[in-house]
Design a protein around this motif. Structure first.
Motif, PDB file in Angstrom:
ATOM      1  N   ILE A 107       0.830  -1.206   0.000  1.00  0.00           N
ATOM      2  CA  ILE A 107       0.000   0.000   0.000  1.00  0.00           C
ATOM      3  C   ILE A 107       0.861   1.252   0.000  1.00  0.00           C
ATOM      4  O   ILE A 107       1.762   1.395   0.840  1.00  0.00           O
ATOM      5  N   PHE A 108       0.539   2.171  -0.916  1.00  0.00           N
ATOM      6  CA  PHE A 108       1.138   3.505  -0.906  1.00  0.00           C
ATOM      7  C   PHE A 108       0.020   4.515  -0.715  1.00  0.00           C
ATOM      8  O   PHE A 108      -1.019   4.440  -1.377  1.00  0.00           O
TER       9      PHE A 108
ATOM     10  N   GLY B 165       4.281   5.462   3.158  1.00  0.00           N
ATOM     11  CA  GLY B 165       3.539   6.710   3.231  1.00  0.00           C
ATOM     12  C   GLY B 165       4.326   7.871   2.656  1.00  0.00           C
ATOM     13  O   GLY B 165       5.555   7.918   2.772  1.00  0.00           O
ATOM     14  N   LEU B 166       3.607   8.802   2.067  1.00  0.00           N
ATOM     15  CA  LEU B 166       4.214  10.028   1.576  1.00  0.00           C
ATOM     16  C   LEU B 166       4.255  11.003   2.749  1.00  0.00           C
ATOM     17  O   LEU B 166       3.231  11.547   3.145  1.00  0.00           O
ATOM     18  N   GLY B 167       5.426  11.175   3.313  1.00  0.00           N
ATOM     19  CA  GLY B 167       5.584  12.010   4.506  1.00  0.00           C
ATOM     20  C   GLY B 167       5.432  11.194   5.774  1.00  0.00           C
ATOM     21  O   GLY B 167       4.870  10.095   5.767  1.00  0.00           O
TER      22      GLY B 167
ATOM     23  N   ARG C  52       3.270   6.975   9.359  1.00  0.00           N
ATOM     24  CA  ARG C  52       2.884   6.508  10.712  1.00  0.00           C
ATOM     25  C   ARG C  52       1.464   5.942  10.710  1.00  0.00           C
ATOM     26  O   ARG C  52       1.194   4.936  11.369  1.00  0.00           O
ATOM     27  N   ALA C  53       0.565   6.592   9.993  1.00  0.00           N
ATOM     28  CA  ALA C  53      -0.816   6.095   9.933  1.00  0.00           C
ATOM     29  C   ALA C  53      -0.856   4.723   9.270  1.00  0.00           C
ATOM     30  O   ALA C  53      -1.474   3.785   9.781  1.00  0.00           O
ATOM     31  N   LEU C  54      -0.183   4.585   8.135  1.00  0.00           N
ATOM     32  CA  LEU C  54      -0.182   3.309   7.421  1.00  0.00           C
ATOM     33  C   LEU C  54       0.551   2.215   8.191  1.00  0.00           C
ATOM     34  O   LEU C  54       0.193   1.037   8.091  1.00  0.00           O
ATOM     35  N   GLU C  55       1.546   2.596   8.974  1.00  0.00           N
ATOM     36  CA  GLU C  55       2.292   1.607   9.754  1.00  0.00           C
ATOM     37  C   GLU C  55       1.375   0.852  10.725  1.00  0.00           C
ATOM     38  O   GLU C  55       1.638  -0.305  11.060  1.00  0.00           O
TER      39      GLU C  55
ATOM     40  N   GLN D  22      11.655   2.263  11.646  1.00  0.00           N
ATOM     41  CA  GLN D  22      10.928   3.449  11.206  1.00  0.00           C
ATOM     42  C   GLN D  22       9.941   3.021  10.119  1.00  0.00           C
ATOM     43  O   GLN D  22      10.236   2.131   9.335  1.00  0.00           O
ATOM     44  N   PRO D  23       8.783   3.672  10.054  1.00  0.00           N
ATOM     45  CA  PRO D  23       7.860   3.339   8.963  1.00  0.00           C
ATOM     46  C   PRO D  23       8.468   3.725   7.621  1.00  0.00           C
ATOM     47  O   PRO D  23       9.268   4.657   7.530  1.00  0.00           O
ATOM     48  N   ARG D  24       8.108   2.977   6.586  1.00  0.00           N
ATOM     49  CA  ARG D  24       8.588   3.307   5.232  1.00  0.00           C
ATOM     50  C   ARG D  24       7.994   4.653   4.836  1.00  0.00           C
ATOM     51  O   ARG D  24       6.784   4.813   4.825  1.00  0.00           O
TER      52      ARG D  24
END
Length: 190
Positions: free
Chosen positions: A118-119, A148-150, A155-158, A167-169
């Motif tokens: 997911i992106f 995530g973009l930013g 953090r939300a997608l993590e 760290q989240p991607r």
């Protein structure tokens, strides 16, 4: 295994090394212009690498719902054509995309690697529903990779990712294409 020309069981052997992946790309209104162009470029490279790794590749373009989708394929050209038609509009809610991916992947053999990549550039939408759905997917041994973009989006997608990272991607506007393509490295579990 060393037969030439290859025998009738090559496909079965190769299937054990790959799997099926659904690439979910955010096409909400905030992705318009350069971010969407970069995401499509990265998605094309992701699909190419996944197919080379013996994965079937499906794509879901998502916003507040499912904008468009293509069933998993082992051929690159239909996926490339599909991605070329991506347009941006709407809000952000990952839940319909998660539900569709879960429905499709739980119907596939648990013997293969089943992945959702997911992106996104925003939040999850209905966060509680997304977390419950991600837990159900994890219980069915479906992996979820996120980018995530930013930082806020990452953090939300993590919260729904099955990966354990320090760290989240996270992608920036300048690295979207490279980071989406890099998600294909997460497919090489086997």
């Amino acid at each position: 295994m060393t037969q030439y020309p290859v025998g009738p069981y090559l496909g079965k052997i190769q299937a054990g090394f790959g799997g099926v992946v659904i690439l979910c790309i955010d096409v909400s209104g905030s992705m318009s212009g350069s971010p969407l162009e970069s995401a499509v470029q990265g998605a094309k490279k992701f699909a190419e690498e996944a197919i080379l790794a013996h994965y079937e590749v499906g794509v879901t373009l998502w916003n507040h719902s499912i904008a468009a989708s293509i069933e998993p394929k082992r051929e690159l050209s239909p996926v490339i054509r599909f991605l070329g038609g991506a347009t941006s509009c709407g809000g952000t809610d990952i839940n319909d995309a998660l539900q569709a991916a879960h429905d499709l992947l739980r119907g596939r053999s648990a013997e293969i690697d089943r992945v959702v990549a997911i992106f996104g550039d925003g939040d999850l939408g209905d966060r509680d529903r997304a977390i419950v759905k991600a837990a159900a997917m994890r219980a069915d041994d479906i992996r979820i990779l996120t980018l995530g973009l930013g930082r806020e989006s990452a953090r939300a997608l993590e919260e729904i990712s099955t990966e354990v990272n320090e760290q989240p991607r996270t992608a920036t506007v300048n690295t979207i294409a490279a980071e989406i393509a890099h998600l294909a490295n997460g497919l090489r579990r086997r």
